[in-house]
Design a protein around this motif. Structure first.
Motif: not given
Length: 242
Positions: A51-57, A144-155, A157-162
């Protein structure tokens, strides 16, 4: 020197400590408080650490990369400091941070006298370190691919998906949908992480799992690495066009 400076900057981030150390540590303590026999101590350690590693990464790391991506993409275009060298230096930082997360949960487990330090623990440490690098490469691509705003919104859900892809769905339900999801899970390295320790702790043979894990890492990381490369070429193309 730059790596050490960046590492210290991350360690000063209160968000890092809350989401990647305090929250997983609190989750690890919960089974011990509610019911010590609820979960195998090693499984509880693995889940809390992961949980910590996925959240960090995926969350913390991708946000940090996204915040400085324009500068480093420019550096990669105009100097010998390539995007791969930048990624390598960041992965070194990530390896240190993920080890810190694992050690924090370990110290907690020792203090609670719920985590034995044996062969299974050291094996878990190696698997967690490998998965930490795997998720960090994905986090790097995302940042590296997306803006900070997009990363804020998507990170998140992506963490929970993994996170959902780790434990096989077949343990909870049956049917065509579950079979399809399990087939997708079999393409991802975390699936074999769970399979290995499930079979290890139940004294089942673990033959073949390691090479399947390695193959899954190789196959699934290639698109992300290609994406990083294309992102660099895209910036160069934009620069030439303008």
């Amino acid at each position: 020197m730059i790596t050490w400076i960046q590492l210290k900057q991350v360690l000063r981030n209160k968000r890092f400590f809350f989401f990647t150390i305090i929250f997983p540590a609190a989750w690890y303590v919960l089974p011990s408080v509610v019911n010590p026999n609820l979960m195998d101590p090693l499984i509880a350690f693995l889940i809390a650490s992961l949980m910590g590693i996925i959240g960090n990464s995926i969350v913390t790391f991708s946000k940090r990369i996204s915040a400085g991506r324009q500068f480093y993409l420019a550096q990669a275009r105009l100097s010998h400091y390539s995007i791969w060298r930048y990624m390598l230096s960041q992965l070194i930082i990530q390896a240190c941070l993920n080890l810190l997360i694992i050690m924090a949960i370990t110290v907690l487990g020792i203090a609670l006298q719920t985590l034995p330090i044996n062969l299974s623990y050291w094996c878990a440490l190696l698997w967690l370190s490998a998965l930490g690098l795997y998720f960090s490469v994905i986090g790097f691509w995302f940042g590296i691919s997306f803006s900070p705003t997009t990363v804020d919104v998507g990170s998140t859900p992506l963490m929970f998906l993994f996170g959902l892809m780790i434990v096989p769905f077949s343990l909870f339900s049956a049917g065509a949908f579950t079979v399809g999801i399990t087939k997708i899970q079999e393409l991802l390295p975390p699936y074999y992480f769970y399979q290995f320790f499930h079979q290890w702790l139940t004294n089942q043979a673990t033959d073949g799992i390691l090479w399947k894990f390695s193959l899954a890492v190789l196959v699934t990381l290639v698109p992300f690495l290609v994406g990083v490369r294309l992102r660099l070429f895209g910036k160069r193309g934009m620069a030439k066009t303008s």
